[in-house]
Design an enzyme around this catalytic site. Structure first.
Site, PDB file in Angstrom:
ATOM      1  N   GLU A   1       0.773  -1.291   0.123  1.00 16.97           N
ATOM      2  CA  GLU A   1       0.051  -0.035   0.053  1.00 16.97           C
ATOM      3  C   GLU A   1       0.929   1.468   0.015  1.00 16.97           C
ATOM      4  OE1 GLU A   1      -3.670  -1.803   2.548  1.00 16.97           O
ATOM      5  OE2 GLU A   1      -1.769  -0.903   3.714  1.00 16.97           O
TER       6      GLU A   1
ATOM      7  N   THR B   1      -5.827   0.660   2.541  1.00 21.03           N
ATOM      8  CA  THR B   1      -7.122   0.109   1.933  1.00 21.03           C
ATOM      9  C   THR B   1      -7.935  -0.582   2.977  1.00 21.03           C
ATOM     10  OG1 THR B   1      -5.931  -2.270   1.996  1.00 21.03           O
ATOM     11  CG2 THR B   1      -5.728  -0.664  -0.025  1.00 21.03           C
TER      12      THR B   1
ATOM     13  N   LYS C   1     -14.421  -0.894   6.468  1.00 18.23           N
ATOM     14  CA  LYS C   1     -14.055  -1.908   7.311  1.00 18.23           C
ATOM     15  C   LYS C   1     -12.647  -1.949   7.295  1.00 18.23           C
ATOM     16  CE  LYS C   1     -14.752  -6.797   8.782  1.00 18.23           C
ATOM     17  NZ  LYS C   1     -13.428  -7.280   8.081  1.00 18.23           N
TER      18      LYS C   1
ATOM     19  N   MET D   1      -8.381  -2.018   9.694  1.00 18.59           N
ATOM     20  CA  MET D   1      -7.678  -2.978  10.917  1.00 18.59           C
ATOM     21  C   MET D   1      -6.798  -2.116  11.692  1.00 18.59           C
ATOM     22  SD  MET D   1      -7.276  -6.712   8.721  1.00 18.59           S
ATOM     23  CE  MET D   1      -7.063  -7.566  10.545  1.00 18.59           C
ATOM     24  N   GLU D   2      -6.844  -0.897  11.244  1.00 14.26           N
ATOM     25  CA  GLU D   2      -5.786   0.135  12.166  1.00 14.26           C
ATOM     26  C   GLU D   2      -6.394   1.374  12.591  1.00 14.26           C
ATOM     27  OE1 GLU D   2      -5.014  -1.057   8.845  1.00 14.26           O
ATOM     28  OE2 GLU D   2      -3.698  -2.728   9.642  1.00 14.26           O
TER      29      GLU D   2
ATOM     30  N   ASP E   1     -12.373  -4.628  -1.727  1.00 13.03           N
ATOM     31  CA  ASP E   1     -13.119  -5.734  -1.642  1.00 13.03           C
ATOM     32  C   ASP E   1     -14.702  -5.019  -0.880  1.00 13.03           C
ATOM     33  OD1 ASP E   1     -11.151  -5.893   0.944  1.00 13.03           O
ATOM     34  OD2 ASP E   1     -12.973  -6.563   1.603  1.00 13.03           O
TER      35      ASP E   1
END
Ligand code: ADE
Length: 265
Positions: free
Chosen positions: A31, A107, A194, A196-197, A220
């Site tokens: 990324e 992302t 959604k 994760m960080e 996604d």
């Protein structure tokens, strides 16, 4: 998941003066490389002696930038995605230097039901954790708190029109897939992203009183038919390219006092 009480926290506003230093956190190398190239940053070096996190430095449009990535696990050699490496790395970076602003980019999964497309840019209004379940008074409110990020409405509309990006609520968790209860929660909250960080970085930003904004690109669909991990791998390069295109525009806006003052008027 049941109804729990929630609290709302508000982060420091982004400074009204031109932003002069930015800590940019991106979890994965894939990324980050395009963004680092677009900003003309240095080759990566270790951020801290006791961390796998890596830093790339440079000055772009008058802004001192430090891009921090999670770095690879020593044994498995995959990026250390997720909340704990993010919070540790951002803490290490803030311990070493002051920054006017933290930007979290990377992302995210989004939702067909919200009209999202692969590669869309998403800008965060709020962030919440979706996989914390603590049925104890006040602990539930703390674990499910919404954090309002640092832009005011005028700034949010200016930035989202400029990029262009979609604006909405982000939700952080430690899993790539989603349980049926989490899917129901996303639909109740009209979640846009959604990931994760961001929730973990928001905790550090609140503790350190440093403003925080977040921009992610869609790989996604959380409510789609294709398995998320397959779509993620297929779309990672394209989604990351969109970040490399957007980041110079975002930094130009942050560094331009005249353009920003119009929004504050
Ligand atoms: N990053 C990209 N897609 C994601 C997803 N579906 N869940 C969590 N993080 C993501």
């Amino acid at each position: 998941m049941g109804e729990v009480s929630t609290a709302t926290f508000t982060l420091e506003p982004i400074p009204t003066h031109p932003v002069r230093s930015v800590l940019l956190y991106i979890a994965m190398e894939a990324e980050a490389v395009g963004v680092a190239d677009a900003l003309g940053l240095s080759a990566p070096t270790l951020l801290h002696a006791h961390s796998s996190a890596r830093r790339r430095d440079g000055v772009h449009q008058g802004i001192r930038i430090q891009l921090v990535t999670a770095g690879g696990d020593r044994l498995l050699a995959v990026d250390r995605i997720g909340t704990i490496p993010a919070a540790l790395a951002v803490t290490h970076a803030l311990d070493a230097h002051p920054f006017d602003l933290i930007i979290n980019t990377g992302t995210a999964g989004s939702f067909l039901s919200r009209g999202a497309a692969i590669g869309d840019l998403l800008f965060a209004r709020t962030v919440q954790f979706h996989d914390c379940r603590v049925p104890l008074p006040k602990f539930d409110a703390l674990s499910r708190a919404f954090t309002q990020l640092s832009c005011n409405d005028a700034e949010l509309h200016a930035i989202t029109a400029l990029l262009p990006a979609r604006l909405g609520g982000f939700s952080t968790g430690s899993s790539f897939d989603a349980t049926p209860e989490e899917l129901a929660h996303f639909s109740r909250e009209e979640t846009l992203a959604k990931e994760m960080e961001l929730g973990a970085i928001a905790i550090v930003a609140r503790e350190r009183s440093v403003p925080l904004i977040a921009l992610k690109s869609v790989t996604d669909f959380v409510d789609g038919h294709e398995p998320n991990h397959e779509a993620f791998l297929k779309n990672l390069a394209f989604a990351s390219e969109q970040l490399a295109i957007a980041m110079p525009k975002l930094l130009a806006w942050l560094s331009d006092p005249l353009r920003r003052r119009e929004q504050f008027a």
